[in-house]
Design an enzyme around this catalytic site. Structure first.
Site, PDB file in Angstrom:
ATOM      1  N   HIS A 102       4.638   7.109  -9.293  1.00  0.00           N
ATOM      2  CA  HIS A 102       4.995   5.683  -9.311  1.00  0.00           C
ATOM      3  C   HIS A 102       4.479   4.919 -10.526  1.00  0.00           C
ATOM      4  CE1 HIS A 102       0.892   5.204  -7.834  1.00  0.00           C
ATOM      5  NE2 HIS A 102       0.970   3.968  -8.259  1.00  0.00           N
TER       6      HIS A 102
HETATM    7  C1  UD1 Z   1       1.407  -1.620  -8.159  1.00  0.00           C
HETATM    8  C2  UD1 Z   1       0.195  -1.676  -9.075  1.00  0.00           C
HETATM    9  C3  UD1 Z   1      -0.299  -0.273  -9.343  1.00  0.00           C
HETATM   10  C4  UD1 Z   1      -0.567   0.467  -8.041  1.00  0.00           C
HETATM   11  C5  UD1 Z   1       0.663   0.421  -7.151  1.00  0.00           C
HETATM   12  C6  UD1 Z   1       0.358   1.019  -5.814  1.00  0.00           C
HETATM   13  C7  UD1 Z   1       0.209  -3.526 -10.724  1.00  0.00           C
HETATM   14  C8  UD1 Z   1       0.432  -3.891 -12.131  1.00  0.00           C
HETATM   15  N1  UD1 Z   1       0.552  -2.263 -10.383  1.00  0.00           N
HETATM   16  O1  UD1 Z   1       2.428  -0.921  -8.847  1.00  0.00           O
HETATM   17  O2  UD1 Z   1      -1.517  -0.354 -10.071  1.00  0.00           O
HETATM   18  O3  UD1 Z   1      -0.897   1.789  -8.332  1.00  0.00           O
HETATM   19  O4  UD1 Z   1       1.062  -0.950  -6.962  1.00  0.00           O
HETATM   20  O5  UD1 Z   1       1.511   1.437  -5.168  1.00  0.00           O
HETATM   21  O6  UD1 Z   1      -0.261  -4.312  -9.949  1.00  0.00           O
HETATM   22  N2  UD1 Z   1       8.988  -2.985  -4.692  1.00  0.00           N
HETATM   23  C9  UD1 Z   1       9.771  -2.987  -3.562  1.00  0.00           C
HETATM   24  N3  UD1 Z   1       9.134  -3.191  -2.364  1.00  0.00           N
HETATM   25  C10 UD1 Z   1       7.800  -3.410  -2.242  1.00  0.00           C
HETATM   26  C11 UD1 Z   1       7.026  -3.414  -3.420  1.00  0.00           C
HETATM   27  C12 UD1 Z   1       7.638  -3.189  -4.634  1.00  0.00           C
HETATM   28  O7  UD1 Z   1      10.968  -2.797  -3.610  1.00  0.00           O
HETATM   29  O8  UD1 Z   1       7.294  -3.583  -1.112  1.00  0.00           O
HETATM   30  C13 UD1 Z   1       9.670  -2.713  -5.989  1.00  0.00           C
HETATM   31  C14 UD1 Z   1      10.086  -3.979  -6.719  1.00  0.00           C
HETATM   32  O9  UD1 Z   1      11.295  -3.723  -7.349  1.00  0.00           O
HETATM   33  C15 UD1 Z   1       9.004  -4.137  -7.766  1.00  0.00           C
HETATM   34  C16 UD1 Z   1       8.609  -2.692  -8.062  1.00  0.00           C
HETATM   35  O10 UD1 Z   1       8.747  -2.005  -6.836  1.00  0.00           O
HETATM   36  O11 UD1 Z   1       9.449  -4.805  -8.915  1.00  0.00           O
HETATM   37  C17 UD1 Z   1       7.195  -2.532  -8.559  1.00  0.00           C
HETATM   38  O12 UD1 Z   1       6.260  -3.162  -7.672  1.00  0.00           O
HETATM   39  P1  UD1 Z   1       4.895  -3.788  -8.263  1.00  0.00           P
HETATM   40  O13 UD1 Z   1       4.043  -4.239  -7.135  1.00  0.00           O
HETATM   41  O14 UD1 Z   1       5.173  -4.747  -9.341  1.00  0.00           O
HETATM   42  O15 UD1 Z   1       4.221  -2.558  -8.975  1.00  0.00           O
HETATM   43  P2  UD1 Z   1       3.934  -1.098  -8.428  1.00  0.00           P
HETATM   44  O16 UD1 Z   1       4.694  -0.136  -9.260  1.00  0.00           O
HETATM   45  O17 UD1 Z   1       4.103  -1.061  -6.962  1.00  0.00           O
HETATM   46  N1  UDP Z   2       0.259   6.546   0.453  1.00  0.00           N
HETATM   47  C1  UDP Z   2       0.887   6.456   1.686  1.00  0.00           C
HETATM   48  N2  UDP Z   2       2.210   6.790   1.755  1.00  0.00           N
HETATM   49  C2  UDP Z   2       2.935   7.208   0.673  1.00  0.00           C
HETATM   50  C3  UDP Z   2       2.267   7.303  -0.572  1.00  0.00           C
HETATM   51  C4  UDP Z   2       0.932   6.951  -0.660  1.00  0.00           C
HETATM   52  O1  UDP Z   2       0.265   6.122   2.695  1.00  0.00           O
HETATM   53  O2  UDP Z   2       4.135   7.476   0.834  1.00  0.00           O
HETATM   54  C5  UDP Z   2      -1.169   6.172   0.382  1.00  0.00           C
HETATM   55  C6  UDP Z   2      -2.066   7.254  -0.131  1.00  0.00           C
HETATM   56  O3  UDP Z   2      -2.460   8.112   0.921  1.00  0.00           O
HETATM   57  C7  UDP Z   2      -3.215   6.457  -0.710  1.00  0.00           C
HETATM   58  C8  UDP Z   2      -2.533   5.230  -1.245  1.00  0.00           C
HETATM   59  O4  UDP Z   2      -1.293   5.122  -0.556  1.00  0.00           O
HETATM   60  O5  UDP Z   2      -4.132   6.071   0.304  1.00  0.00           O
HETATM   61  C9  UDP Z   2      -2.305   5.393  -2.715  1.00  0.00           C
HETATM   62  O6  UDP Z   2      -1.436   4.385  -3.149  1.00  0.00           O
HETATM   63  P1  UDP Z   2      -0.547   4.506  -4.443  1.00  0.00           P
HETATM   64  O7  UDP Z   2      -0.332   5.921  -4.801  1.00  0.00           O
HETATM   65  O8  UDP Z   2       0.656   3.660  -4.204  1.00  0.00           O
HETATM   66  O9  UDP Z   2      -1.418   3.734  -5.528  1.00  0.00           O
HETATM   67  P2  UDP Z   2      -2.654   4.121  -6.477  1.00  0.00           P
HETATM   68  O10 UDP Z   2      -3.705   4.752  -5.655  1.00  0.00           O
HETATM   69  O11 UDP Z   2      -2.120   4.988  -7.562  1.00  0.00           O
HETATM   70  O12 UDP Z   2      -3.062   2.801  -7.035  1.00  0.00           O
END
Ligand code: UD1
Ligand code: UDP
Length: 368
Positions: free
Chosen positions: A206
């Site tokens: 991601h």
């Molecule tokens: C964010 C964090 C990242 C973290 C990740 C965990 C920042 C800059 N990044 O990245 O550090 O590792 O969360 O998962 O804060 N979206 C949906 N539904 C949701 C959430 C997001 O559709 O519930 C889509 C939207 O199109 C959005 C994109 O995902 O624009 C990215 O979401 P965003 O929260 O901006 O960043 P992540 O890639 O999730």
């Molecule tokens: N996770 C989850 N379901 C998924 C993918 C991740 O419950 O389908 C959990 C995972 O076990 C961990 C956390 O989400 O506890 C990690 O989040 P993510 O990988 O989105 O973000 P990061 O840790 O890289 O910031």
């Protein structure tokens, strides 16, 4: 003790679950949980509150998605309003997301003390939005709650006051120790997807630097497709990744050869992590959980903040820029299991207790 805790993204719900429980146990402590709404899909947010029995957030800001400036700016404004109303002794923020930075910045500007859980992690790659968020949050915070010795060393190198740095262990270790048994008892994920323990590979991707670069995501997909010739590859797809695969015309190929599934809840995820033959990921949390579940991990990134896992042989880094990724990945999947590592790299499951003790000991709290 009055605490405002800021969460917004999936991994922060897992971290808050264990810390909120510890706060709730303490007499005279009062927590207001604020959800920024950075993640909002049912399977990216509410499933965690239900499964991990996290109290419903007292305040939901409903910020949603947006560009970095837009999202962080909206959070800043909304969090400031909450803090002006509630005037807590501490604001607690987790990790390195835009919700983290917005919480730390809003509090600091109001002279409210900030405690940063997961302080001191560095990738030394300023291209990552997370690196900017972490560095700024650390330098705004009054209490830096470092999960590892490497994180402490990073903070010292940056000249952070020694009094502010507390090595407490990792709340994600607390979480997995607390919920692992429940996951093994309650999760039906292996049956639902007809998976045999040790006979599948679990993949999550991601990071923006992987998903938003067409060359890197193509290389990653090619690597996973190669692995899928040998093992079923279970791929719970983050919404960012799904939209990138669709945008670059790769979605059909992914769905054809990988077990593409919706993001799963934490209990299912732990079950998958514990039973996978190998894990391929770019997630920070998943790298650690792989180790804590005893599953070797391959991280598709140029660097990692969790350097102790690489040193222990439990995590192998492969760059998605490497044209040889396909063959390197299949070789990594076949590599024998590393030697057992008994060192408590992330603490012993009591990081939440240490964090609460640090909040009391810190001079800021004594003055409050
Ligand atoms: C964010 C964090 C990242 C973290 C990740 C965990 C920042 C800059 N990044 O990245 O550090 O590792 O969360 O998962 O804060 N979206 C949906 N539904 C949701 C959430 C997001 O559709 O519930 C889509 C939207 O199109 C959005 C994109 O995902 O624009 C990215 O979401 P965003 O929260 O901006 O960043 P992540 O890639 O999730
Ligand atoms: N996770 C989850 N379901 C998924 C993918 C991740 O419950 O389908 C959990 C995972 O076990 C961990 C956390 O989400 O506890 C990690 O989040 P993510 O990988 O989105 O973000 P990061 O840790 O890289 O910031």
């Amino acid at each position: 003790m009055r605490i405002v805790t800021i969460v917004g993204a999936r991994p922060q719900f897992v971290k808050a679950a264990v810390l909120s429980r510890e706060i709730l146990r303490r007499k005279g402590w009062h927590e207001i949980l604020v959800h920024t709404g950075q993640h909002y899909d049912e399977n990216m947010s509410s499933v965690f509150f239900a499964e991990l029995q996290i109290p419903t957030p007292k305040i939901s800001l409903g910020i949603g998605s947006g560009s970095h400036g837009q999202q962080t700016g909206r959070m800043l404004e909304a969090i400031e309003r909450v803090l002006l109303e509630h005037r807590p002794d501490w604001v607690i923020v987790f990790g390195d997301t835009n919700s983290t930075l917005a919480g730390a910045l809003a509090a600091t500007k109001l002279q409210i003390s900030v405690a940063h859980v997961e302080a001191g992690l560095r990738s030394f790659n300023r291209q990552m939005p997370e690196e900017i968020n972490r560095v700024l949050t650390d330098h705004l915070s009054n209490l830096l709650l470092a999960p590892t010795a490497a994180a402490v060393a990073n903070l010292r190198r940056e000249g952070v006051d020694e009094d502010k740095i507390h090595l407490v262990g990792d709340v994600m270790c607390d979480a997995i120790l607390h919920y692992r048994r429940t996951a093994m008892e309650q999760s039906t994920v292996l049956d639902r997807f007809q998976l045999t323990p040790q006979q599948f590979v679990l993949a999550t991707i991601h990071r923006a630097e992987n998903t938003d670069d067409p060359r890197r995501i193509q290389t990653i997909l090619d690597g996973l497709l190669e692995v899928a010739r040998q093992f079923p590859v279970v791929f719970p797809v983050h919404p960012r990744t799904r939209s990138a695969l669709e945008r670059f015309g790769l979605w059909q190929a992914a769905c054809k050869s990988l077990r593409v599934i919706e993001p799963v809840g934490y209990l299912d995820m732990v079950m998958l992590e514990a039973n996978a033959h190998r894990i391929v990921t770019d997630s920070g949390g998943v790298q650690k959980e792989a180790f804590l579940c005893g599953t070797p991990c391959i991280t598709l990134r140029d660097e990692t903040e969790w350097v102790e896992l690489v040193a222990a042989g439990w995590n192998q880094l492969l760059s998605p820029d490497d044209p040889e990724l396909q063959s390197l990945l299949t070789a990594a999947i076949e590599r024998p299991e590393p030697a057992e590592c008994t060192a408590p790299l992330y603490g012993t499951g009591d990081a939440s207790t240490h964090i609460c003790n640090s909040l009391v000991q810190c001079p800021e709290a004594k003055a409050a």
